[in-house]
Structures are given as C-alpha cells and as structure tokens.
Design an enzyme around this catalytic site. Structure first.
Site, short mmCIF file in Angstrom:
data_model
loop_
_atom_site.label_atom_id
_atom_site.label_comp_id
_atom_site.label_asym_id
_atom_site.label_seq_id
_atom_site.Cartn_x
_atom_site.Cartn_y
_atom_site.Cartn_z
N TYR A 188 38.82 35.37 56.43
CA TYR A 188 39.25 36.20 55.43
C TYR A 188 40.67 36.18 55.05
CZ TYR A 188 38.73 40.41 52.24
OH TYR A 188 38.71 41.10 51.01
N TYR B 164 38.18 35.12 44.78
CA TYR B 164 38.33 35.90 45.82
C TYR B 164 37.37 37.08 45.41
CZ TYR B 164 40.34 40.25 48.26
OH TYR B 164 40.63 41.40 49.07
#
Lengths: 394, 394
Positions: free
Chosen positions: A297, A348
């Site tokens: 991430y 995202y």
C-alpha cells in the site's frame, strides 16, 4: 487451528478506473456491482453463489447491496473496523467466515468515489463522528494547530526517517519512478507516462518533504474479490490463489498512529506493520526470503521504504538504499513491488487493487509478470489503525 | 470445518443499568470500559490478555478503545455490518477469529446511551448516511408518508399477524407480563414492579396495535463478554459456556425488512429469523426440542411470538396461544424465555444482555434459574438486516 491454505481467492474484478470526477453519475453501489459482476464472471460463478459480504472502511449496507445484486440468501456480512488499513483484513475475515462455515462464497468489495454524487475525498480533514462529547486526540491536539491531513502527518514521519537514517527525497523519488515504470506497462493504469527523478524533484511540494509525485492519486472505481474454500476452488475456472496467512494489527496498541504522533522511538519511523509482520510470517510458516513479489500500500512513497524495513526485506534504515538500488523493479529487482503501478500511478481505491495484482502475479497474468512467482505479500494502509496484510500462494 | 464447541464465553460484565439520561456525564467509552473490566475480572483474566475486539451496530474506534484500555497488542477487530441485529453475530465473529488464530481473547463490547453527551435515541427517525445521492427505499417510499420509526413498522407486521392467525393484543400482553415477572426477580432490572394484563391493556397506544408496554425500554449502560478457545477456557475461573453454533441472516436476501415492507406472503409475519434458524440448528446438530432456555431479542412483544414460531417451538400462527398458555414462564413454561426481564423490562442495550443472561443460565446463576439448563438459544434484533443468533452449551 490454522487457516493456512484452507481458502482461496478465486475471482477478481474491477470497473474501469476514473480520475477524480470521471465516474460521473455512477454511485458507489453502481461501481460495486459492476466490479462484482466482473469478479464472479472471472471465477466462473454467478451472483447467486455469493452468500457473504466482507467490507472495510465504513462498510456498506449489506441488505441494500444484497437486494440490488439479487442474492438469494445472504448468510454473513462483516466490516473491518477502522479506516483504509482494513482491506486485507476484509479478505482475512472472509477466509475465517468460510472456514467457520458461516458462508461459502464471500464477496470482498470496495468502491470509491473521490467526488460527485456520494463521493468523499480521502485525506480531506473532517470532524469524525465518535459519538463522544470530545473527539479523539487528533481533534483535541492536532487539528487546532493545523495538522489535519494524512499527507501532513506522514510528512513528519518521512522527515524523521530522513533525520534518523539519512534517507533522501531522491529515494522517495525512486519509489515514484519505479512505480510509474510499472504503471506504464499496465494498460488499465491512469498515469502511464514514465517519469524521471528530475520530474519528481520538480513536482511541487505539498507537505514538506513530500511532493506531488510522492502522493497517491485521487481516483474513482470499484474492486471486488471472491473468496471460497480451497476445496471448492479446485473445480472453478481460475488457478486458485491460496490465502496462506493473514494478520491484522497496528502501531503497538493501535492507539497510536499518524493521528496521534505518540509512537515511541523508532516506531515513529515505522510503517506500523512491524508487529503484524512477525505474526504474519509465523502464521504462514514463511519469511521475507520466501516472498517473490510484494504489493505494498503506497499512499505516500516513504511508506514503501518503511514497509520494506518492517517486513524484513532489509535492515531498519536501509529501505532508502534498497529502492535506490532498483530493488523493487519488476524485472531486475530483488523484490518486485507494486507491479501494477500502485496507488501512486495505477489508481487509488483504498487497497484491493493491490490484492488483485497479487492474484494476477500468482496466476501469471500480470502486465509486469514476475517469473515463477509463487508467494506474494499484500499490505494495507500503513500508519493507520488497524492495518492488515496477507500472504498469498499459488 | 465446523466451529462447534471450539470456543467459549468465559467472562461477562455490565455496568449498572440506567434509565434514559441516568448515566449522566459518562460517555459510551466510559461505559464500555467499566463493563470490560467487570467481564475480565469475571473471567479471571486481565485487560492485558485481550487481543481482539468484536463490535456491531456502528462499531467503535478500535484504536481509541485499545489505547484507553491500555491493551499491549491488539491483533484483530471487526464489526458486524448493519444495525442492532448484529449482536450475536459479533460473538460469532469473535469465535471465528479465535478459531482462525487471529486473536486469542476477544472482547465483545457494546455500550448505549439514550441521551446526554454522545447519546442517540434508538428508534428516532433519522436520515441515514448511505453516501448515495438517494437514500434507501425507506427514505424514498416510507418516510414521506410518515412511516418512520421501528415501532410504526413493527406495528404493521403485528397487525398482519393478528389478521392472519387470530393473534390478539392480549397475547402481546402476555409477553409483557411474563417478561416483567422475570424482571421482578432480577435485582439489576430497571422495571421490577409486576404488571397485569389489565395494566398492559390500559397502557397508552403508541403505534396501533402496539401499546407502551409492548415497547422495549429506552435505557443506558454497557455490556461486555469475553470469548476464547475451549482449550484456554478450561483453565479459567468460570464454568465455560461453549459456543455450539452461530448464524447470521435476515429476511430472505436481506434487502427486505421492516424498512421496506416488501416481504412476500407469510414472511411479513415472520421475525426474519426463519432461514437463519434452519442453518443454526443444522450447524449445532440440535433442534428446538434440545433448547432449555431462550433469550430472544424483545424490542416489541409481538416479535417474541414470531420468533417462537420461526425457531420451531410451535407451528406458524401458534405463537400467541403458546405465550397465553404460560409457555415462556421461567418456572413452569415449556420454554422459558427472557429470564432476565429482556429489553421490555430489564434494560435495552441492543442485545448482549440476552447473551449474558444465557451464560448465567448455563452457569446456573440466573435469578430465575431454569433447572439443569444445558443448552440456550440467544437471538438478535428480529426484523432488521442482518440479524443473528447463537446456540450456547454448558
């Protein structure tokens, strides 16, 4: 009792990805349903087979989604508490529910709209509803002094990492450049034009020392994955990807994190994944040397560096040189990282795109395929509580 | 894989119970912590042993609770999606997490304030944040016509049950009278003065055919339970209460319920527990004849009648006569129900008080102890989605 390899990810699906505002009048539930239909088709299943939902980050009204999808009988639904760090925890909960017999086929689903109808920008400071007279310590001690957004908070951690270990903004840039290289090879990625270290250095400072190209995108779309038992996976369309192990955790007691800045010593320069990494490896019976590819991430480039350290791919403080040496490149790196282009360049959507890319790597269908990839690490948002991670195995 | 008897409830705790406003300046987190300390003390554990949180009904900030309790390392946290029907699902998720090895000692905790700082009245109509341009069907089709509160919605289901099966308001009254009888024997209950059918009939109509004494209380307090493995339970202080089986579900596809009124045929006069009851019994390897005592979520008296039918304690349509014959009395009933006084008379804290009473029954420490109780059924809020239930075993 261990869940090791007892469950599999058997389907993956997304919507097209959109820049901010690009999903137009589509609502979050539109995006969720589109991604879901793609995931069940990918698995060779039908929507009727779904009997569980696994959510994170505020979740969604299970009854409503079930009704809109037309699911005959929903048997289980759950949300990982907390924010964007829960994505892999949602997969973990799905695995536990299948193993427990609560459900057979669990949909893990997430959509995000950055703006427009029902959209909400991630990272915009907001007063959180804690149903308490006072808010959390962030509201009491940080907001009044202007420390309000994730970018600002992570900037302080990044600066501390630079101070403590000699990490440079050029190394942050290396993360951005390599990730963009991977995105350039992925037709679905939103930002595909390769960038250089000079481009990174020329991009505007948003929260010193973080520049625009250190920040994740603000984008829109839907993502879905299907989890079922290893036994059922054997008869389905795709090469099953086993959930080897899962862990949830956070900075120490979870009371600490980017919103409080109370972490002692070198925890402040950690991604918060350290305690969880130890448990994850132990549950998997594997170590960093067994990981062929990592989807980490990357809301902010320095956090990739910190995760490389926390997961033991290099010593603490050595994450900067690791990326500077090209260690995370898909083709020549010691540990290919974010082979889809990550949150920095692909899209995202708060976490499942990393899981989906890990599944592709283990199926052998990534656009930046790591040769013979057998074991993948996937992580959720670092620096928030809870965060979570998976180890997947072909 | 089955979770049958693999985990136990080993600790129970509450705060004192308060009438609306009675908890004063205590916040929800104050109430949660007080109940937690009592639950860990009951179990013979310390707060340091807790490494997981299981929530329902909006959950709570896990990091914050962890920080306030001073837990060394939180490893797992989850919320059952949806509203007040998730209480037993939260216990079920705790069991699955322990079985999966995600956590060893899970705190299931819930506090409720009806008013005051941070309080929110349950049942008051409100616009729900669905992060969608339009709300759910309830907002679009019910609210504009004044059908807004749970009481109003359940009133329609109750009326339909009367129409279809000849159920009477006197039978609703029987539920209230028996439950108050049990509360009168429980020193912790908030309403302990016995009532008669005449009192019920004289209480004011709130939503025809429902009267004041058919409604649950509006009260405040905290509740906590500790779940761990059956193995660890053996060395702890209390007689372990095994989680025999758990199930989550709702009205058909969960898209239906009191907020939509779309249920076909006799589903509209069901509590919504029918599909879940079948799965629960199957997972437990037990049937209604094996249940010694049932703690059934009683937000409105007719829903107890419907649950008696849905769980097979009598035929559909026979729930009214079942209660009228005294079938739910603690001492002489065929199936003692809500031996603590339930939501109608003890306290209304959204579900865990029923679980706690079931644990007491199986430990033999209820104030209205059912002789030799070995197996208990506990249910969550019927008519909402999801709902959930447990079977517990001594």
């Amino acid at each position: 009792m261990s869940l090791r390899d007892k469950t599999c990810i058997v389907g993956i699906g997304t919507t097209p990805f959109f820049r901010r505002g690009g999903s137009g009048t589509r609502t979050e539930i539109d995006l969720m349903c589109e991604a879901t239909l793609n995931a069940v088709a990918d698995a060779g299943l039908s929507v009727d087979d779904i009997d569980g939902f696994s959510f994170y980050h505020n979740g969604f009204d299970a009854g409503r989604l079930s009704s809109v999808l037309g699911i005959p009988e929903l048997r289980w639904s759950s949300v990982v508490s907390g924010g964007g760090g829960g994505s892999q925890g949602a997969i973990a909960n799905a695995a536990a529910a299948v193993a427990a017999g609560y459900a057979d086929v669990v949909l893990c689903v997430k959509a995000l709209k950055a703006t427009g109808p029902g959209g909400r920008r991630i990272g915009r400071p907001r007063l959180r509803d804690q149903r308490e007279p006072a808010g959390g310590p962030d509201l009491d001690f940080n907001y009044p002094f202007g420390l309000m957004s994730p970018g600002q908070s992570f900037a302080m951690m990044a600066r501390r990492h630079m101070h403590q270990y000699g990490t440079t903004t050029r190394q942050f840039g290396e993360v951005a450049v390599t990730t963009r290289l991977h995105a350039s090879r992925n037709p679905a990625a939103l930002h595909r034009t390769p960038i250089t270290l000079a481009d990174h250095d020329a991009s505007r400072v948003i929260a010193d020392p973080l520049r625009l190209l250190d920040f994740c995108l603000e984008t829109e779309g839907g993502t879905a994955l299907i989890v079922t038992s290893a036994e059922r996976a054997r008869s389905l369309r795709q090469t099953p990807v086993h959930i080897r192990a899962a862990a949830q955790g956070g900075s120490g007691a979870w009371g600490q994190g980017i919103y409080t800045h109370q972490m002692p010593g070198d925890e402040y320069t950690s991604s918060g994944h350290r305690p969880l990494a130890a448990r994850l490896y132990s549950a998997a019976g594997l170590g960093p040397e067994d990981i062929d590819v990592a989807e980490m991430y990357d809301h902010f480039s320095p956090l990739v560096i910190m995760q490389l350290e926390d997961y033991g791919f290099c010593a603490v403080g050595e994450g900067g040189p690791f990326v500077e040496d090209g260690g995370t490149r898909w083709d020549t790196g010691r540990l290919p990282v974010n082979t889809h282009g990550g949150n920095l360049s692909e899209v995202y959507l708060l976490g499942f795109t990393h899981t989906i890319e890990a599944v592709r790597q283990l199926r052998g269908t990534s656009t930046s395929q790591v040769q013979d990839a057998e074991v993948a690490l996937v992580t959720s948002g670092p620096g928030v509580n809870p965060t979570s991670a998976l180890i997947l195995r072909r």
